[in-house]
Design a protein around this motif. Structure first.
Motif, short mmCIF file in Angstrom:
data_model
loop_
_atom_site.label_atom_id
_atom_site.label_comp_id
_atom_site.label_asym_id
_atom_site.label_seq_id
_atom_site.Cartn_x
_atom_site.Cartn_y
_atom_site.Cartn_z
N GLU A 266 -7.32 6.01 4.16
CA GLU A 266 -6.22 6.54 3.34
C GLU A 266 -4.92 6.32 4.09
N SER A 267 -3.96 5.66 3.45
CA SER A 267 -2.68 5.35 4.08
C SER A 267 -1.85 6.62 4.27
N LYS A 268 -1.30 6.78 5.47
CA LYS A 268 -0.44 7.92 5.78
C LYS A 268 1.03 7.53 5.66
N ARG B 250 6.96 11.65 9.10
CA ARG B 250 6.24 12.88 9.45
C ARG B 250 7.22 14.03 9.53
N GLN B 251 6.75 15.21 9.10
CA GLN B 251 7.52 16.43 9.30
C GLN B 251 6.64 17.39 10.08
N ASN B 252 7.15 17.82 11.23
CA ASN B 252 6.40 18.69 12.15
C ASN B 252 5.02 18.11 12.45
N GLY B 253 4.98 16.78 12.63
CA GLY B 253 3.75 16.09 13.04
C GLY B 253 2.80 15.73 11.91
N LYS B 254 3.11 16.16 10.69
CA LYS B 254 2.21 15.88 9.55
C LYS B 254 2.81 14.79 8.67
N PRO B 255 2.00 13.77 8.28
CA PRO B 255 2.52 12.74 7.39
C PRO B 255 2.94 13.33 6.05
N VAL B 256 4.13 12.93 5.58
CA VAL B 256 4.62 13.33 4.26
C VAL B 256 4.90 12.06 3.47
N ASN B 257 4.90 12.18 2.16
CA ASN B 257 5.09 11.02 1.30
C ASN B 257 6.57 10.62 1.26
N PRO B 258 6.95 9.51 1.91
CA PRO B 258 8.36 9.12 1.90
C PRO B 258 8.81 8.66 0.51
N GLN B 259 7.87 8.28 -0.36
CA GLN B 259 8.24 7.82 -1.69
C GLN B 259 8.93 8.92 -2.49
N LYS B 260 8.57 10.19 -2.22
CA LYS B 260 9.23 11.31 -2.91
C LYS B 260 10.71 11.34 -2.57
N LEU B 261 11.05 11.15 -1.29
CA LEU B 261 12.44 11.14 -0.87
C LEU B 261 13.17 9.92 -1.42
N THR C 137 0.86 -1.18 0.00
CA THR C 137 0.00 0.00 0.00
C THR C 137 0.89 1.23 0.00
N GLY C 138 0.72 2.10 -0.97
CA GLY C 138 1.51 3.32 -1.05
C GLY C 138 0.86 4.47 -0.29
N PHE C 139 1.62 5.54 -0.12
CA PHE C 139 1.13 6.74 0.55
C PHE C 139 -0.08 7.27 -0.19
N GLY C 140 -1.18 7.54 0.55
CA GLY C 140 -2.38 8.10 -0.05
C GLY C 140 -3.32 7.08 -0.66
N GLU C 141 -2.88 5.82 -0.77
CA GLU C 141 -3.74 4.76 -1.30
C GLU C 141 -4.66 4.25 -0.19
N THR C 142 -5.67 3.49 -0.58
CA THR C 142 -6.59 2.92 0.41
C THR C 142 -5.97 1.65 1.00
N ASP C 143 -5.88 1.61 2.33
CA ASP C 143 -5.26 0.46 2.99
C ASP C 143 -6.27 -0.67 3.21
N ASP C 144 -5.81 -1.74 3.86
CA ASP C 144 -6.66 -2.92 4.10
C ASP C 144 -7.89 -2.61 4.94
N LEU C 145 -7.85 -1.52 5.70
CA LEU C 145 -8.98 -1.14 6.56
C LEU C 145 -9.91 -0.14 5.88
N GLY C 146 -9.59 0.23 4.62
CA GLY C 146 -10.43 1.16 3.89
C GLY C 146 -10.12 2.62 4.16
#
Length: 127
Positions: free
Chosen positions: A23-25, A106-117, A12-21
Motif C-alpha cells: 500500500e503506497s504511503k 507525514r504529520q507527526n511521523g504518520k503518512p497523510v494523503n497529500p492529494q487532499k491538500l 500510484t496514488g496514496f493508499g493504492e497498491t504500488d509496483d511492489l504490491g
C-alpha cells in the motif's frame, strides 16, 4: 499552499497498491527524464543524500509537525540545514528511461494523503 513536487502524471496514488504490491504511503509521479523537482511546502532540509533503494532522497521539515520525503532524485541541489521557500528547486529526476518521483507527506511521523491538500489548493486557486 502546497505545490506539486514535479510535473508529471500520478502513477500510484496514496493508499493504492504500488509496483511492489504494498500500500503506497505517498504519491508516485511518472515524469520526464531530468525533470526539475521542487519542494511543495516551505521548510528546512533535514536529510539529503542516498538512502537504501530510493536513490537520492530529501527530507524537509515544515510547520505543524509536517515532513516531506521526496525520493527518486538523480541529483539533489540543496544541503542539510537550508531554509527553502515553497516551489524552490531542490533537484532533478532520474535521467533513466522511466523517471519516477515518490512524494510522501507525514504529520507527526504518520503518512497523510497529500492529494487532499493538493485538491484543496486547486479549489482555492479557482476562486
Amino acid at each position: 499552499g502546497m505545490l506539486l513536487p514535479v510535473h508529471g502524471t500520478v502513477r500510484t496514488g496514496f493508499g493504492e497498491t504500488d509496483d511492489l504490491g504494498a500500500e503506497s504511503k505517498g504519491i508516485t509521479f511518472a515524469t520526464r527524464s531530468g525533470a526539475r523537482v521542487v519542494v511543495p511546502l516551505a521548510g528546512t532540509v533535514k536529510f539529503a543524500g542516498p538512502f537504501q533503494k530510493y536513490k537520492q532522497i530529501l527530507i524537509v521539515e515544515h510547520e505543524d509537525g509536517y515532513h516531506s520525503l521526496i525520493a527518486g532524485l538523480a541529483r539533489i541541489d540543496t544541503v542539510v540545514g537550508a531554509t527553502l521557500a515553497a516551489g524552490e528547486p531542490v533537484g532533478v529526476a532520474d535521467s533513466s528511461g522511466s523517471a519516477r518521483i515518490y512524494y510522501e507527506l507525514r504529520q507527526n511521523g504518520k503518512p497523510v494523503n497529500p492529494q487532499k491538500l493538493l485538491v484543496a489548493q486547486r479549489k482555492q486557486e479557482k476562486t
